[in-house]
Scaffold this active site. Structure first.
Site, PDB file in Angstrom:
ATOM      1  N   GLY A  54      -8.560  -8.605  21.975  1.00 56.76           N
ATOM      2  CA  GLY A  54      -7.881  -9.883  21.890  1.00 56.76           C
ATOM      3  C   GLY A  54      -8.879 -10.985  22.183  1.00 56.76           C
ATOM      4  O   GLY A  54      -9.897 -10.752  22.850  1.00 56.76           O
ATOM      5  N   GLN A  59     -12.068 -19.107  24.255  1.00 52.10           N
ATOM      6  CA  GLN A  59     -13.147 -18.185  24.587  1.00 52.10           C
ATOM      7  C   GLN A  59     -14.345 -18.332  23.650  1.00 52.10           C
ATOM      8  O   GLN A  59     -15.408 -17.794  23.927  1.00 52.10           O
ATOM      9  CB  GLN A  59     -12.650 -16.734  24.567  1.00 52.10           C
ATOM     10  N   CYS A 105     -12.183  -8.713  30.681  1.00 57.34           N
ATOM     11  CA  CYS A 105     -12.156  -9.917  29.858  1.00 57.34           C
ATOM     12  C   CYS A 105     -13.531 -10.148  29.244  1.00 57.34           C
ATOM     13  O   CYS A 105     -14.549 -10.003  29.930  1.00 57.34           O
ATOM     14  CB  CYS A 105     -11.764 -11.111  30.729  1.00 57.34           C
ATOM     15  N   LEU A 106     -13.549 -10.524  27.978  1.00 56.09           N
ATOM     16  CA  LEU A 106     -14.819 -10.823  27.318  1.00 56.09           C
ATOM     17  C   LEU A 106     -15.527 -12.009  27.973  1.00 56.09           C
ATOM     18  O   LEU A 106     -16.744 -12.132  27.867  1.00 56.09           O
ATOM     19  CB  LEU A 106     -14.585 -11.115  25.828  1.00 56.09           C
ATOM     20  N   HIS A 147      -2.426 -11.621  28.666  1.00 56.17           N
ATOM     21  CA  HIS A 147      -3.795 -12.023  28.980  1.00 56.17           C
ATOM     22  C   HIS A 147      -4.222 -13.208  28.106  1.00 56.17           C
ATOM     23  O   HIS A 147      -4.763 -14.205  28.605  1.00 56.17           O
ATOM     24  CB  HIS A 147      -4.712 -10.816  28.751  1.00 56.17           C
ATOM     25  N   GLU A 148      -3.973 -13.109  26.790  1.00 52.58           N
ATOM     26  CA  GLU A 148      -4.403 -14.176  25.880  1.00 52.58           C
ATOM     27  C   GLU A 148      -3.588 -15.449  26.082  1.00 52.58           C
ATOM     28  O   GLU A 148      -4.134 -16.560  26.014  1.00 52.58           O
ATOM     29  CB  GLU A 148      -4.345 -13.706  24.427  1.00 52.58           C
ATOM     30  N   HIS A 151      -5.047 -17.264  28.948  1.00 51.31           N
ATOM     31  CA  HIS A 151      -6.243 -18.029  28.561  1.00 51.31           C
ATOM     32  C   HIS A 151      -5.860 -19.406  28.043  1.00 51.31           C
ATOM     33  O   HIS A 151      -6.470 -20.410  28.419  1.00 51.31           O
ATOM     34  CB  HIS A 151      -7.026 -17.300  27.459  1.00 51.31           C
TER      35      HIS A 151
END
Length: 187
Positions: A54, A59, A105-106, A147-148, A151
């Site tokens: 995702g 991001q 997380c990226l 999660h997204e 963000h």
């Protein structure tokens, strides 16, 4: 990886913890046009290049309420899509079942921590063409939707961790990335 071969967008760098774009709510999308479609393609390309499941627009430094996903649900069925201007719906507190799995997380690469989240989530929003969409998720897909959306609201998963665990994750991140922007993030 087969997923990468199907991507036409440009890979953009992933923004890391400490960058202000990650710590403020994103703006709603108001135009569903070629520019948005190109952003979505770039987001998929960037997510696949980083080997994520995702990715939120902020991001890659774009403060708009858009995220993409490509991940399995609790039954192992893969789901792929984009949600623009999402609103998250979770089961009522008394009806929730928590999944206490690890989360990463990226934007905080290499770090994972157990984070209980509801094992079912629904997101309402729009696709890249402006058509209404509803995505229901279980398992990893449920975690991804939550999660997204976090963000886009200006929160990272580490913001949901107990203070001591958050400090440990950030300290480990800084140790692995000594020149990272996160050095300016207070513990």
């Amino acid at each position: 990886m087969l997923r990468k071969a199907l991507v036409v967008g440009e890979v953009r760098p992933i923004v890391h913890v400490g960058d202000p774009v990650l710590h403020h709510p994103c703006e709603p999308v108001t135009r569903f046009d070629d520019e948005l479609a190109a952003l979505v393609e770039d987001m998929f390309a960037s997510m696949y290049a980083a080997e994520g499941v995702g990715l939120a627009a902020n991001q890659i430094g774009v403060p708009l309420r858009v995220f993409v996903y490509d991940c399995p649900d609790a039954d192992g069925e893969h789901h792929k899509g984009v949600v623009v201007n999402p609103t998250l719906e979770l089961p009522e507190v008394g009806e929730r079942h928590l999944d206490a799995g690890d989360e990463g997380c990226l934007s905080v690469p290499g770090q994972y921590a157990p984070l209980p989240r509801p094992d079912h989530a629904t997101v309402h929003g729009y696709d890249a063409a402006g058509q209404p969409v509803t995505v229901e998720g279980t398992g990893l897909l449920s975690r991804c939707l939550q999660h997204e959306t976090d963000h886009l609201d200006g929160h990272l998963y580490i913001d949901r961790l107990p203070a001591k665990r958050r400090k440990q994750v950030l300290a480990a991140y800084r140790e692995e990335h000594p020149s990272a922007v996160a050095d300016k993030t207070p513990l």
